[in-house]
Design an enzyme around this catalytic site. Structure first.
Site, PDB file in Angstrom:
ATOM      1  CE  LYS A 235      -4.129   1.258   2.656  1.00  0.00           C
ATOM      2  NZ  LYS A 235      -5.033   0.610   3.631  1.00  0.00           N
TER       3      LYS A 235
ATOM      4  N   GLY B 211      -1.933   8.250  -5.253  1.00  0.00           N
ATOM      5  CA  GLY B 211      -1.245   6.956  -5.160  1.00  0.00           C
ATOM      6  C   GLY B 211      -0.283   6.851  -3.993  1.00  0.00           C
TER       7      GLY B 211
ATOM      8  NE  ARG C  28      -3.796  -4.813   3.343  1.00  0.00           N
ATOM      9  CZ  ARG C  28      -4.742  -3.908   3.027  1.00  0.00           C
ATOM     10  NH1 ARG C  28      -5.174  -3.044   3.921  1.00  0.00           N
ATOM     11  NH2 ARG C  28      -5.233  -3.876   1.812  1.00  0.00           N
TER      12      ARG C  28
ATOM     13  CG  ASP D 251     -14.763  -0.336  -0.191  1.00  0.00           C
ATOM     14  OD1 ASP D 251     -15.873   0.044   0.223  1.00  0.00           O
ATOM     15  OD2 ASP D 251     -13.748   0.367  -0.113  1.00  0.00           O
ATOM     16  CG  ASN D 252     -12.672  -0.508   3.788  1.00  0.00           C
ATOM     17  OD1 ASN D 252     -11.858  -0.735   2.885  1.00  0.00           O
ATOM     18  ND2 ASN D 252     -12.981   0.712   4.173  1.00  0.00           N
TER      19      ASN D 252
HETATM   20  P1  AMP Z   1     -10.765   3.432   1.749  1.00  0.00           P
HETATM   21  O1  AMP Z   1     -12.180   3.920   1.902  1.00  0.00           O
HETATM   22  O2  AMP Z   1      -9.750   4.328   2.354  1.00  0.00           O
HETATM   23  O3  AMP Z   1     -10.600   1.999   2.088  1.00  0.00           O
HETATM   24  O4  AMP Z   1     -10.379   3.569   0.213  1.00  0.00           O
HETATM   25  C1  AMP Z   1     -11.261   3.861  -0.809  1.00  0.00           C
HETATM   26  C2  AMP Z   1     -10.587   3.789  -2.139  1.00  0.00           C
HETATM   27  O5  AMP Z   1      -9.750   4.931  -2.337  1.00  0.00           O
HETATM   28  C3  AMP Z   1      -9.695   2.592  -2.347  1.00  0.00           C
HETATM   29  O6  AMP Z   1     -10.007   2.097  -3.611  1.00  0.00           O
HETATM   30  C4  AMP Z   1      -8.290   3.153  -2.272  1.00  0.00           C
HETATM   31  O7  AMP Z   1      -7.407   2.401  -3.060  1.00  0.00           O
HETATM   32  C5  AMP Z   1      -8.467   4.551  -2.808  1.00  0.00           C
HETATM   33  N1  AMP Z   1      -7.461   5.500  -2.334  1.00  0.00           N
HETATM   34  C6  AMP Z   1      -7.316   5.999  -1.079  1.00  0.00           C
HETATM   35  N2  AMP Z   1      -6.293   6.867  -1.018  1.00  0.00           N
HETATM   36  C7  AMP Z   1      -5.750   6.947  -2.257  1.00  0.00           C
HETATM   37  C8  AMP Z   1      -4.671   7.678  -2.852  1.00  0.00           C
HETATM   38  N3  AMP Z   1      -3.920   8.516  -2.142  1.00  0.00           N
HETATM   39  N4  AMP Z   1      -4.423   7.484  -4.155  1.00  0.00           N
HETATM   40  C9  AMP Z   1      -5.158   6.646  -4.886  1.00  0.00           C
HETATM   41  N5  AMP Z   1      -6.194   5.944  -4.400  1.00  0.00           N
HETATM   42  C10 AMP Z   1      -6.497   6.075  -3.098  1.00  0.00           C
HETATM   43 MG    MG Z   2     -10.331   0.178   1.689  1.00  0.00          MG
END
Ligand code: AMP
Ligand code: MG
Length: 504
Positions: A122, A135, A188, A264-265
């Site tokens: 990650k 990213g 991870r 998704d989590n």
């Molecule tokens: P989360 O709700 O934080 O689990 O993530 C939601 C989505 O946002 C996931 O698909 C992550 O891969 C994406 N994501 C979160 N932070 C970034 C970032 N800085 N750059 C690209 N994708 C991100």
């Molecule tokens: Mg997530």
């Protein structure tokens, strides 16, 4: 010792659910923390992981076969590593297109105990699923995931874990405020990265064959062998439902608030994942919300079991066609019956684990339903009492054996009468003695307290990792009090207004 062989078994088995994707090359990678025990369990020599080849592996600099490429070496024409696509319900609303926006799957391997595990990076750069994201991942939140994962693991809770946290050598745009932060990569380890959102993606975008292949893969990865009784999809639903019921019971009794239980989590393995805006309760508060983005309190402490069941219902919907292709009504009926099993499973797990925390004998198949119901009723009374009198959740349970718990209450009378009820449920004799002796293993001294974790992450940001190492040391042996870690024991000052802002 031979290094473990990395595979991309998911990409091979499930079409159109990932793309080959190369991690960026970090300018100056360095290990911030290496989980040596976990490295050995996976079959890696920790000393080798600290060498340039190991660092190359941990940052996803691998050739077409998954072997580390030395610094300056060319990236393969077709990357070995992959980015996974998924969908999900975020705060209740469907999002048809999510995915690893800043992560790649390094691969999967068979660990030294014969279990297949995923290695995931990650903070490895933007992927085709990054949407507007950069990213990048900051050091603080990646260390947070490492600490929380180690804490939960040490407490016997199924969880993804960190093999390593590395800094990339870059300063990145802050998620909050104006000071740039060190960029980081979290390596991870997970039983898999299959999420409810993965199956939602397949249901919403892919044909029946692709969806069947995904369910077969998930079953191969997570169902014990030889249990198939009905359809594979129904077996999977049953397995995930039970695993999540068990997980939620553990979270609730530890006072753990995940903070962003989007579909998704939520994993199919039953491991907790993506510890972004998560936190442990200090004072017991049923409505506790620590995430700045959870304005409506959808993912508040007490809401979590209901949310898990809501997520599982979304999961079940994606499986109906696979459960019974000819007769959707029959499929709905069967899936509903499985979902109705969530509550009894949850209550059973909750009752047994609460009994352990209170030193009441209730183990084994023999613990009857009435006894467990009485224990849960006693727990409900206790939690109301803790909430009314602003008592620390974790501190209370440990005080039952280490201190005078009555002293934690401004008005001790209701506690005293509650405690008489516990003594009656505990009874006497050998099983009562054994339950009493086991209490210290069920009630941690150390959890990643909000104030202490935040302080450790701030220090790490400024280049001092010592507080993070001390916290890791504390939570990895959570039930064993150590004088030199006394400062990490209580809630500290100001934790009740604690808020997290970081994404996962
Ligand atoms: P989360 O709700 O934080 O689990 O993530 C939601 C989505 O946002 C996931 O698909 C992550 O891969 C994406 N994501 C979160 N932070 C970034 C970032 N800085 N750059 C690209 N994708 C991100
Ligand atoms: Mg997530």
């Amino acid at each position: 010792m031979d290094d473990p062989v990395l595979h991309q078994s998911y990409a091979a088995a499930a079409a159109d659910l990932s793309v080959p994707w190369q991690a960026e090359t970090p300018p100056d990678p360095a290990l911030a923390w290496l989980n040596e025990d976990l490295a050995r369990e996976l079959g890696y020599d920790p000393a080798w992981l600290r060498e340039p080849a190991g660092i190359a592996l941990l940052t996803g600099q691998v050739d077409a076969d998954g072997h580390p490429v030395p610094a300056g070496g060319a990236a393969p024409e077709r990357p070995f590593t992959t980015a996974q696509v998924y969908a999900g319900h975020q705060f209740g609303s469907p999002n048809p297109q999510l995915g690893d926006g800043r992560a790649v799957l390094l691969g999967d391997l068979l660990d030294t105990t014969g279990r297949r595990r995923d290695l995931h990076l990650k903070g490895a750069g933007a992927t085709p699923f990054a949407r507007a994201g950069d990213g990048r991942a900051p050091l603080g939140p990646m260390l947070r995931e490492a600490v929380v994962g180690e804490s939960l693991h040490a407490l016997g809770v199924p969880t993804t874990r960190a093999l390593a946290v590395l800094t990339t050598g870059e300063q990145i745009a802050p998620r909050q405020g104006v000071t740039p932060e060190p960029g980081a990569i979290l390596v991870r380890v997970a039983a898999s990265h299959l999420r409810v959102g993965t199956v939602e993606y397949a249901a919403w975008h892919l044909d029946l064959d692709a969806r069947r292949a995904l369910v077969q893969y998930a079953a191969a990865r997570h169902l014990p062998e030889g249990v198939e009784t009905k359809s594979t999809a129904l077996d999977l639903l049953e397995h995930v439902t039970r695993a999540q019921a068990e997980l939620l019971a553990q979270w609730m009794l530890l006072g753990f608030v995940h903070g962003v239980m989007n579909t998704d989590n939520m994993t199919l393995s039953g491991e907790g994942i993506d510890y972004g805006p998560c936190a442990f309760l200090d004072e017991h508060r049923s409505g506790a919300v620590f995430s700045s983005i959870d304005r409506g309190g959808r993912y508040a402490y007490a809401a979590q079991p209901g949310i898990a069941l809501w997520n599982l219902s979304r999961f079940a919907e994606t499986l109906i066609q696979l459960i019974d292709e000819e007769d959707p009504n029959a499929a709905v009926e069967q899936a509903t019956a499985v979902l109705e099993d969530f509550e009894p499973h949850y209550l059973d797990a909750y009752g047994r684990r609460l009994a352990a925390k209170l030193g009441i004998p209730a183990h084994g198949e023999g613990a009857d339903a009435e006894h467990l119901a009485a224990i849960r009723a006693s727990g409900a009374e206790l939690f109301a009492l803790l909430e009314e009198q602003h008592v620390d959740h974790t501190g209370f349970f440990r005080a039952l054996t280490d201190a005078d718990p009555a002293a934690l209450f401004a008005d001790p009378a209701p506690f005293t009468s509650w405690y008489e009820g516990v003594l009656a449920l505990r009874g006497s004799g050998a099983s009562a003695e054994a339950a009493l002796a086991g209490m210290d293993r069920a009630n941690p001294v150390y959890i990643p307290r909000n104030v202490h974790l935040e302080a450790a992450l701030r220090a790490a940001h400024l280049g001092d990792l010592a507080p993070a190492y001390a916290l890791l040391d504390a939570v990895r042996r959570p039930c064993e009090r150590r004088a030199e870690l006394a400062h990490l024991e209580g809630p500290g000052d100001g934790g009740e207004h604690f808020m997290t802002f970081c994404g996962t």
